[in-house]
Design an enzyme around this catalytic site. Structure first.
Site, PDB file in Angstrom:
ATOM      1  N   TYR A   1     -53.584 -32.042  25.900  1.00  0.00           N
ATOM      2  CA  TYR A   1     -54.622 -32.445  26.853  1.00  0.00           C
ATOM      3  C   TYR A   1     -53.974 -33.346  27.887  1.00  0.00           C
ATOM      4  CZ  TYR A   1     -58.788 -34.933  28.636  1.00  0.00           C
ATOM      5  OH  TYR A   1     -59.757 -35.490  29.443  1.00  0.00           O
TER       6      TYR A   1
ATOM      7  N   ASP B   1     -45.866 -35.726  29.856  1.00  0.00           N
ATOM      8  CA  ASP B   1     -47.109 -36.491  29.954  1.00  0.00           C
ATOM      9  C   ASP B   1     -47.046 -37.574  28.873  1.00  0.00           C
ATOM     10  OD1 ASP B   1     -50.689 -35.726  29.946  1.00  0.00           O
ATOM     11  OD2 ASP B   1     -49.572 -37.595  29.719  1.00  0.00           O
TER      12      ASP B   1
ATOM     13  N   LYS C   1     -52.759 -45.832  30.636  1.00  0.00           N
ATOM     14  CA  LYS C   1     -53.138 -46.646  29.474  1.00  0.00           C
ATOM     15  C   LYS C   1     -52.437 -48.005  29.404  1.00  0.00           C
ATOM     16  CE  LYS C   1     -54.484 -42.469  26.935  1.00  0.00           C
ATOM     17  NZ  LYS C   1     -55.945 -42.502  26.700  1.00  0.00           N
TER      18      LYS C   1
HETATM   19  P1  KE4 Z   1     -57.468 -40.504  31.493  1.00  0.00           P
HETATM   20  O1  KE4 Z   1     -57.833 -39.700  32.728  1.00  0.00           O
HETATM   21  O2  KE4 Z   1     -58.522 -40.401  30.417  1.00  0.00           O
HETATM   22  O3  KE4 Z   1     -57.065 -41.957  31.831  1.00  0.00           O
HETATM   23  O4  KE4 Z   1     -56.123 -39.860  30.880  1.00  0.00           O
HETATM   24  C1  KE4 Z   1     -56.120 -38.497  30.604  1.00  0.00           C
HETATM   25  C2  KE4 Z   1     -55.018 -38.215  29.615  1.00  0.00           C
HETATM   26  C3  KE4 Z   1     -53.835 -37.640  30.073  1.00  0.00           C
HETATM   27  N1  KE4 Z   1     -52.815 -37.375  29.228  1.00  0.00           N
HETATM   28  C4  KE4 Z   1     -52.911 -37.662  27.906  1.00  0.00           C
HETATM   29  C5  KE4 Z   1     -51.762 -37.343  27.010  1.00  0.00           C
HETATM   30  C6  KE4 Z   1     -54.097 -38.254  27.389  1.00  0.00           C
HETATM   31  O5  KE4 Z   1     -54.181 -38.528  26.071  1.00  0.00           O
HETATM   32  C7  KE4 Z   1     -55.165 -38.540  28.249  1.00  0.00           C
HETATM   33  C8  KE4 Z   1     -56.467 -39.143  27.766  1.00  0.00           C
HETATM   34  N2  KE4 Z   1     -56.552 -39.451  26.387  1.00  0.00           N
HETATM   35  C9  KE4 Z   1     -57.879 -39.376  25.804  1.00  0.00           C
HETATM   36  C10 KE4 Z   1     -57.736 -39.619  24.302  1.00  0.00           C
HETATM   37  N3  KE4 Z   1     -57.390 -38.452  23.623  1.00  0.00           N
HETATM   38  C11 KE4 Z   1     -58.816 -40.349  26.445  1.00  0.00           C
HETATM   39  C12 KE4 Z   1     -60.124 -40.553  25.711  1.00  0.00           C
HETATM   40  C13 KE4 Z   1     -61.278 -39.984  26.495  1.00  0.00           C
HETATM   41  O6  KE4 Z   1     -61.145 -38.874  27.058  1.00  0.00           O
HETATM   42  O7  KE4 Z   1     -62.326 -40.668  26.502  1.00  0.00           O
END
Ligand code: KE4
Length: 427
Positions: free
Chosen positions: A144, A239, A267
């Site tokens: 993801y 990523d 993060k």
């Molecule tokens: P954000 O757009 O949520 O800041 O990041 C997206 C993203 C991109 N790449 C990786 C590897 C990620 O894990 C994420 C987002 N992680 C999720 C948790 N699995 C965020 C939690 C959520 O979607 O509320």
């Protein structure tokens, strides 16, 4: 809504916010029940609207590596706050953050800040396409990268398929440019390059996939990704939104000795405030506007409060070097869970690296997304709810990864071992 219960808050939220949440996973749909609302967070603990104290293994999905509301991060934000919240001009924090990331992340010459991991992933593939003048991208089933149209694409049944949209609202034409390959399957990857090589702009990969539970690479697999992209003139994008600064100061690329072309980050570098970043080799990064032809922008990119918090978080990681401690805490939890499961004759896998771990209720090691899908999610649901009853908060999905912070070191980790062991025993 002060002093309202989580139940009342959720009822009100559902009338005003789709699903009552601002991010779907928070709705507890795959584990059932009503999500609790958090009033306050401190160290390893969340304090809910129902006056419950929970030991937190979500750590706001990764940023809280020093525990919640750390005084050093809070102080950095307070100092920045006295000067204002946003300027819309360059500010000194942007230089400070870029200097730190360039120093810490092996592959990074230059950095562009943005406001989320999604933006970081989206901008990095646009940059790869602009730099290579190619359209196709490769992603891996189960990985993801945020809610980017061309990355919300699922695999078909095979180990290598042209993408199908994984969400409504994504035109098939967008998914057509995305090739989905099985992780840890070199043969499928070689087949993709054999068929599309000269059209492939990049591979984007979570080097340790952590959005389908946690999956670790076969020995040599990541090196093979580097080799095949270099041989075909495609870019390798790591990523590291989750793994960056967490599994090692320099992320997976430091731990595995791999130099990707671009890295998506987020993060931890925001210290809990909204942030994302794209980093990479200067000759590629200089394709970003205003120097180059690849447009990328953001009103709040480089926000002084977020960068003050992120700089404090990174400096604390540099000064404290907590990675051996985080590895020990991760191994402690893993050992306790596996011991309890084996005493009960329960099939359980606990992949763990540093302060990241996941649970798959299955007796076979999980090497890819299809393996993960075969795990027993009903057992995970029962375990999640028993753990929550025991005041332990795990990610509310079998396809997420747990995070540990340095704040868990004191009593929290021992209490968690005791309560998670009890939760396994009651399954
Ligand atoms: P954000 O757009 O949520 O800041 O990041 C997206 C993203 C991109 N790449 C990786 C590897 C990620 O894990 C994420 C987002 N992680 C999720 C948790 N699995 C965020 C939690 C959520 O979607 O509320």
């Amino acid at each position: 809504m002060n002093n309202s219960s989580s139940k009342d808050l959720f009822e009100a939220a559902k009338k005003l916010i789709p699903g009552g949440v601002n991010s779907p996973v928070r709705a507890f749909r795959s584990v059932g029940g009503t999500p609790f609302f958090t009033e306050k967070a401190e160290g390893a603990y969340l304090y809910t609207a129902d006056n419950t104290q929970l030991i937190d293994f979500v750590c706001t999905w990764g940023p809280a590596i020093h525990g919640h509301n750390h005084p050093e991060i809070k102080e950095a934000i307070e100092i920045a706050l006295r000067k204002g919240t946003s300027f819309g001009t360059p500010n000194p924090y942007e230089v400070g953050m870029a200097q730190l990331i360039q120093k810490i992340v092996p592959s990074v010459d230059k950095v562009r800040m943005c406001n989320s991991g999604t933006e970081a992933a989206m901008s990095s593939i646009r940059l790869a396409r602009g730099f290579t003048k190619r359209d196709k991208i490769i992603k891996f089933a189960g990985c993801y990268h945020g809610h980017v149209d061309s990355l919300l694409v699922q695999a078909g049944s095979g180990a290598l398929t042209l993408g199908n949209p994984d969400s409504a609202g994504i035109p098939q034409s967008f998914a057509d440019e995305t090739i989905v390959v099985e992780y840890n399957n070199l043969e499928a990857l070689e087949k993709a390059f054999k068929e599309f090589g000269s059209e492939i702009a990049c591979i984007i990969v979570e080097p340790y996939p952590a959005n389908c539970g946690l999956i670790l690479p076969d020995p040599g697999y990541l090196k093979a990704l580097r080799k095949i992209t270099s041989e075909n003139g495609s870019l390798l994008i790591f990523d590291e939104v989750m793994t960056g600064f967490r599994v090692a100061l320099g992320g997976v690329q430091e731990k595995e000795g791999i130099v990707p072309d671009l890295t998506a980050m987020g993060k931890i570098i925001g210290g809990g405030l909204p942030v994302g970043a794209i980093g990479g080799k200067a000759e590629i990064m200089d394709y970003f506007a205003p120097d180059g032809p690849v447009y990328q922008a953001g009103t709040l990119s480089g926000n002084p409060l977020a960068l003050a918090a992120g700089i404090a978080s990174l400096n604390k990681l540099i000064n404290d070097n907590p990675y051996a401690l985080l590895e020990a805490l991760g191994q402690k939890i893993k050992g306790a869970l596996l011991d309890a499961a084996s005493k009960k004759g329960l099939a359980l896998q606990v992949p763990q690296v540093g302060s990241m771990f996941a649970l798959f209720f299955t007796d076979t090691p999980v090497r890819n997304f299809n393996d993960a899908l075969k795990s027993d999610t009903e057992s995970f649901k029962r375990f999640f709810n028993q753990a929550l009853k025991n005041k332990i908060y795990l990610p509310p999905s079998a396809y997420e990864t747990c995070f540990i912070s340095t704040a868990h070191e004191s009593s929290a980790i021992d209490k968690a071992v005791e309560q998670l062991t009890h939760a396994i025993e009651t399954l």
